[in-house]
Design a protein around this motif. Structure first.
Motif, mmCIF file in Angstrom:
data_model
loop_
_atom_site.group_PDB
_atom_site.id
_atom_site.type_symbol
_atom_site.label_atom_id
_atom_site.label_comp_id
_atom_site.label_asym_id
_atom_site.label_seq_id
_atom_site.Cartn_x
_atom_site.Cartn_y
_atom_site.Cartn_z
ATOM 1 N N ILE A 3 -63.031 23.745 50.781
ATOM 2 C CA ILE A 3 -61.990 23.779 51.804
ATOM 3 C C ILE A 3 -62.272 24.911 52.787
ATOM 4 C CG2 ILE A 3 -59.510 23.989 52.238
ATOM 5 C CD1 ILE A 3 -59.048 23.056 49.348
ATOM 6 N N GLN A 4 -62.370 24.542 54.045
ATOM 7 C CA GLN A 4 -62.557 25.559 55.074
ATOM 8 C C GLN A 4 -61.215 26.139 55.520
ATOM 9 O OE1 GLN A 4 -64.792 23.682 58.219
ATOM 10 N NE2 GLN A 4 -66.758 23.942 57.157
ATOM 11 N N GLU A 5 -60.187 25.285 55.546
ATOM 12 C CA GLU A 5 -58.898 25.759 56.036
ATOM 13 C C GLU A 5 -57.796 24.838 55.528
ATOM 14 O OE1 GLU A 5 -56.955 27.378 60.244
ATOM 15 O OE2 GLU A 5 -58.677 26.040 60.276
ATOM 16 N N VAL A 6 -56.639 25.450 55.292
ATOM 17 C CA VAL A 6 -55.446 24.710 54.906
ATOM 18 C C VAL A 6 -54.428 24.864 56.027
ATOM 19 C CG1 VAL A 6 -53.621 24.422 53.203
ATOM 20 C CG2 VAL A 6 -55.888 25.207 52.476
ATOM 21 N N ILE A 7 -53.938 23.728 56.549
ATOM 22 C CA ILE A 7 -52.955 23.749 57.643
ATOM 23 C C ILE A 7 -51.631 23.230 57.095
ATOM 24 C CG2 ILE A 7 -52.397 22.935 59.953
ATOM 25 C CD1 ILE A 7 -55.385 22.492 60.419
ATOM 26 N N LEU A 8 -50.584 24.069 57.220
ATOM 27 C CA LEU A 8 -49.272 23.731 56.693
ATOM 28 C C LEU A 8 -48.314 23.506 57.843
ATOM 29 C CD1 LEU A 8 -49.088 26.507 53.940
ATOM 30 C CD2 LEU A 8 -49.879 24.167 53.659
ATOM 31 N N GLU A 9 -47.564 22.404 57.804
ATOM 32 C CA GLU A 9 -46.556 22.122 58.818
ATOM 33 C C GLU A 9 -45.270 21.713 58.113
ATOM 34 O OE1 GLU A 9 -47.945 19.662 62.242
ATOM 35 O OE2 GLU A 9 -49.816 19.522 61.077
ATOM 36 N N ASN A 10 -44.260 22.550 58.292
ATOM 37 C CA ASN A 10 -42.938 22.286 57.709
ATOM 38 C C ASN A 10 -43.019 22.067 56.200
ATOM 39 O OD1 ASN A 10 -41.713 22.387 60.292
ATOM 40 N ND2 ASN A 10 -42.246 20.217 60.641
ATOM 41 N N PHE A 11 -43.869 22.799 55.559
ATOM 42 C CA PHE A 11 -44.056 22.661 54.108
ATOM 43 C C PHE A 11 -43.395 23.837 53.422
ATOM 44 C CE2 PHE A 11 -46.313 23.113 50.098
ATOM 45 C CZ PHE A 11 -46.306 21.802 49.617
#
Length: 634
Positions: A3-11
């Protein structure tokens, strides 16, 4: 690196955040309630881990007041050795997204295209990641959960983590195949037993059919024998008639000869009788003549005598004349007396009597002849009538014989028999009695018997093949079981060495061993540990303290690291109960185990002190006014 990056939206507590991850150890730290564990939970949700779905509803993970949430993982798909990890995507980055909605609808996206969970599972399988294995991703309290797992469950997790499930699957597949072979053999055995019972029934019926056929053949033979016996009897009867006819002909010929002889004798007798009659008539005439002469002579003599008496009594003058007459009368009387004396009356009588007697005899003889001839005629008529009757019977018998011969020939070639028709008929009646008992046996029995014979032989062949397959499957199970045992024992031997080295640094002792290796279903992983010089005992929830349990568990995980195939590993707050010394030693061991590898390790801890090194990517999480914020520390 995965995993290069984790993107969280309204989590959860995140409105929007980007969490960059690097190869090696990534430490996520921050105060309690800052949202550290939420990052690992988000990664798990995006990877489709079922653990999170069992623990709560996914809609509960959406930030308060929002109607949806998104978690996106940017996966590394750069070329390694000239090939991309996922060749299907010809790009360096793959975007894996999980969308959650308040209405309970969830879905995955790959590069902004909706996909099913199976597509995600295939992708992760291609990358070697199993998010459901707690040895890969260990959330809060999972250390304790791992400890209470059965040895069998621990072993299966290790197999999945190191990529040796195929060995177990091979064994299980071979065992399933063996069970299938045993079930098939049992089914075939039952079918064979049933078929054998059925075949025995039809064999009995077939034997009865054979008996019936033999009886039918016997009856046909008896009918043939009876037909020819009747022919023989008729031929014998004809022979007797012919013999009788010959006898009658001979008798008729004899009668005719006797009749001829009698006829000739009658004719001869009649001729003799005629001669006798002629002679008798002649003799009779002669006797009559003689009697006439005799009577005449006697009359003359009587007359002369009377005349002489009369002359002698007369005294007449004519005495001289009287004397003359007397002399004449005397002379005449003498002459007639002489003549009478010369007549042979008695001889003629005797001859007449003799002739009459001869004639009577001849008449009797003729009468006898005529009676005999009448009898012969009667006998001849009877014989002729009898002969006609015999010839009529003979003709009828010959006609019947021709009919009998034709009927007998239709039954078969002639056979000689010494038995009477009655004896043969008696045997036919007995045979018919036996046939009556077998009347319900039809010719279909043979077809059924042959059909079940073929089925029985086929099942017997299948049973033999099933037995051979069972032996092969059993041998395959043994072979695969031995392969699994060798591989697992070799792995655990190496893990055990690393485990003992780590424990030695912690001034502890222990052992990792395979138990019940003879049975793959009962086989398990047993972890033993002993601290402060204590004898190593099984790691469980009751014997060791919380710090000892987490220390032993992490020691085992670190000993296993070099064998785990997943490029991503994560553990949440493993060091809560550890003392500072053990916490530091475990951290150093973790960094050493990951160093110079492509493995990406995510560690969540409330304190970053133990990981304050240049080769560790530290990510600090803070919660400001109910919103989690990411601050990366290089």
């Amino acid at each position: 690196m995965l995993i290069q990056e984790v993107i969280l939206e309204n989590f959860m507590s995140y409105e929007y955040a980007r969490v960059p991850l690097k190869p090696g150890v990534n430490v996520i730290c921050g105060p309690n309630g800052a949202g550290k564990s939420s990052i690992l939970l988000a990664i798990s949700v995006a990877l489709g881990q079922s653990y999170t779905e069992r623990s709560r509803r996914l809609s509960d993970l959406i930030r308060w007041g929002r109607d949806h949430a998104r978690v996106t993982l940017i996966l590394d798909n750069t070329r390694r050795g000239g090939r991309r990890p996922v060749p299907k995507f010809n790009k360096d980055q793959i975007f894996l997204t999980r969308v959650l909605r308040k209405d309970g609808k969830y879905w995955f996206e790959l590069d902004n295209k909706a996909v099913g969970k199976q597509d995600v599972e295939r992708l992760l399988s291609r990358l070697g990641v199993d998010p459901n294995n707690m040895l890969i991703i260990m959330h809060q309290n999972m250390v304790e959960q791992f400890i209470v797992l059965s040895p069998q469950e621990k072993l299966r997790m290790v197999e999945a983590a190191v990529g040796l499930e195929s060995y177990r699957e091979n064994v299980l597949q071979a065992r399933r195949k063996l069970v299938q072979m045993l079930s098939q053999e049992d089914s075939i055995g039952k079918l064979l037993e049933s078929a054998e019972q059925t075949l025995n029934y039809w064999r009995e019926q077939y034997d009865r059919l054979q008996e019936k056929r033999q009886l039918l053949n016997k009856r046909r033979f008896l009918e043939r024998e009876l037909a020819w016996a009747e022919v023989s009897r008729k031929e014998l009867f004809i022979s007797e008639l012919e013999a009788k006819r010959r006898g009658e002909l001979a008798l008729l010929e004899q009668i005719e000869m006797e009749f001829k002889d009698a006829s000739e004798m009658l004719k001869s007798s009649q001729e003799q009788l005629e001669r006798l009659r002629e002679e008798w008539r002649n003799t009779l005439n002669e006797r009559i003549n003689i009697e006439r002469e005799r009577a005449a002579s006697q009359a003359i003599i009587h007359l002369c005598g009377q005349l002489l008496r009369e002359i002698s009594l007369e005294n007449n003058p004519a005495a001289g004349l009287s004397l003359l007459k007397a002399d004449s009368l005397k002379e005449l009387m003498e002459n007639h007396e002489q003549r009478l004396s010369k007549l042979e009356v008695e001889g003629i009588k005797a001859k007449t009597s003799m002739l009459e007697e001869s004639m009577e005899k001849m008449g009797n003889r003729i009468l006898d002849a005529r009676i005999n001839m009448a009898l012969l005629n009667y006998r001849s008529a009877n014989v002729k009538e009898s002969l006609r009757e015999v010839e009529r019977e003979l003709r009828e018998a010959k006609a019947q014989l021709d009919s009998l011969i034709k009927r007998a020939e239709s039954a078969g070639p002639r056979i000689a028999t010494a038995r009477s028709a009655g004896e043969i008929l008696e045997e036919i009646r007995v045979t018919d009695g036996h046939l009556a008992a077998l009347a319900n046996v039809s010719d279909d029995v043979e077809r059924m018997y042959e059909s079940y014979s073929r089925l029985y032989l086929e099942l017997k062949g299948k049973a033999q093949l099933a037995a051979e397959n069972r032996e092969k499957a059993l041998e395959e199970v043994k072979t695969r079981m031995q392969s699994w045992r060798n591989v697992m024992q070799s792995l655990l031997d190496r893990v055990n060495i690393a485990y003992q080295k780590i424990l030695a640094q912690l001034q502890a002792a222990g052992e990792v061993r395979l138990v019940n290796a003879h049975d793959i279903e009962a086989a398990g992983l047993e972890i033993l540990v002993g601290f402060k010089g204590g004898t190593p005992v099984t790691l469980n929830a009751y014997t060791q303290s919380g710090g000892e349990r987490t220390t032993a568990t992490m020691s085992f995980l670190l000993a296993l690291q070099q064998h785990v195939r997943s490029p991503l590993r994560a553990v949440d707050e493993y060091d809560v109960h550890m003392d500072p010394k053990n916490r530091e030693l475990i951290a150093q061991t973790l960094i050493s185990a990951i160093k110079d590898t492509d493995v990406q390790y995510v560690v969540i801890t409330p304190s970053q002190i133990t990981f304050a090194k240049d080769d560790v990517n530290v990510i600090t999480v803070q919660n400001v006014e109910g919103k989690s914020i990411i601050r990366e520390v290089a």
